[in-house]
Design an enzyme around this catalytic site. Structure first.
Site, PDB file in Angstrom:
ATOM      1  N   PHE A  78       0.792  -1.222   0.000  1.00 39.63           N
ATOM      2  CA  PHE A  78       0.000   0.000   0.000  1.00 39.63           C
ATOM      3  C   PHE A  78       0.829   1.279   0.000  1.00 39.63           C
ATOM      4  CE2 PHE A  78      -3.111  -3.059   1.850  1.00 39.63           C
ATOM      5  CZ  PHE A  78      -3.853  -3.181   0.686  1.00 39.63           C
ATOM      6  N   CYS A  79       2.108   1.165  -0.272  1.00 39.13           N
ATOM      7  CA  CYS A  79       2.941   2.358  -0.429  1.00 39.13           C
ATOM      8  C   CYS A  79       2.729   2.930  -1.824  1.00 39.13           C
ATOM      9  CB  CYS A  79       4.421   2.018  -0.230  1.00 39.13           C
ATOM     10  SG  CYS A  79       4.857   1.716   1.477  1.00 39.13           S
ATOM     11  N   HIS A  80       2.635   4.245  -1.889  1.00 42.40           N
ATOM     12  CA  HIS A  80       2.466   4.919  -3.175  1.00 42.40           C
ATOM     13  C   HIS A  80       3.814   5.018  -3.889  1.00 42.40           C
ATOM     14  CE1 HIS A  80      -1.035   6.275  -0.874  1.00 42.40           C
ATOM     15  NE2 HIS A  80      -1.632   6.458  -2.038  1.00 42.40           N
ATOM     16  N   MET A 115       8.303   4.866   5.264  1.00 41.50           N
ATOM     17  CA  MET A 115       8.508   3.486   4.819  1.00 41.50           C
ATOM     18  C   MET A 115       9.708   3.389   3.889  1.00 41.50           C
ATOM     19  SD  MET A 115       6.436   1.894   6.611  1.00 41.50           S
ATOM     20  CE  MET A 115       6.964   0.328   5.974  1.00 41.50           C
ATOM     21  N   GLU A 116       9.927   4.428   3.093  1.00 40.73           N
ATOM     22  CA  GLU A 116      11.089   4.444   2.206  1.00 40.73           C
ATOM     23  C   GLU A 116      12.384   4.502   3.017  1.00 40.73           C
ATOM     24  OE1 GLU A 116       7.602   5.181  -0.223  1.00 40.73           O
ATOM     25  OE2 GLU A 116       8.220   5.959   1.721  1.00 40.73           O
ATOM     26  N   ASP A 130      25.294  -9.446   3.663  1.00 42.48           N
ATOM     27  CA  ASP A 130      25.647 -10.236   2.486  1.00 42.48           C
ATOM     28  C   ASP A 130      27.104 -10.042   2.091  1.00 42.48           C
ATOM     29  OD1 ASP A 130      25.036 -11.930   0.152  1.00 42.48           O
ATOM     30  OD2 ASP A 130      25.361 -10.073  -0.973  1.00 42.48           O
TER      31      ASP A 130
END
Length: 163
Positions: A78-80, A115-116, A130
């Site tokens: 639901f992130c734009h 969120m980004e 990694d």
């Protein structure tokens, strides 16, 4: 909970938030993630200018984190999709065995970029893991959290909500 969840519609189904009527403002978010190394691994990395057999650890993490910021909407339903205006990383050892990754994201838009920023910090931390896992599988990705958010309805400073 006193607040209604914004991604749930009236019938209880998941839904993207309608940002059409929201105000365009400058929005900035900062997230951090920590990576804990065995002491000897951290010392070896620092002695080798933070390079592993795979290459420059921090440079690679910055590139991966930046790509993640720009693609957050592809990872979190639901992130734009957003036209990111600024994305910056800072990475420093804050203890002999602990790397702190700081991701700052900025945009002038109708929705925030927390969120980004969280995604960028997370993917940068995973990339460090990694890049270094050949040295040890005892590397631990620690706390990932929102540190600062401003420009929208709520302000967060040092991880605490401010009205």
């Amino acid at each position: 909970m006193t607040n209604k969840l914004s991604h749930i519609d009236k019938s209880g189904r998941p839904a993207m938030v309608d940002i059409g009527a929201k105000q365009v403002t400058r929005r900035i978010a900062v997230a951090v993630a920590s990576v804990h190394f065995p002491v000897e691994v951290a010392a070896a990395l620092q002695a080798n200018d933070l390079r592993s057999a795979k290459g420059p650890v921090l440079d690679t993490a910055i590139i991966a984190g930046t790509l993640a910021v720009k693609r957050t909407h592809e990872l979190i339903p639901f992130c734009h999709p957003l036209p990111i205006e600024n994305c910056r990383f800072e990475m420093d050892f804050i203890a002999p065995d602990q790397l702190l990754i700081r991701c700052e994201v900025a945009i002038t838009h109708k929705t925030g970029v927390e969120m980004e920023a969280l995604t960028g910090a997370s993917i940068a931390a995973l990339t460090v893991y990694d890049m270094c896992k050949a040295l040890s599988h005892e590397i631990v990705i620690g706390e990932i959290r929102l540190l600062d958010k401003r420009g929208g309805k709520r302000t967060v400073k040092a991880g605490r909500v401010r009205k």
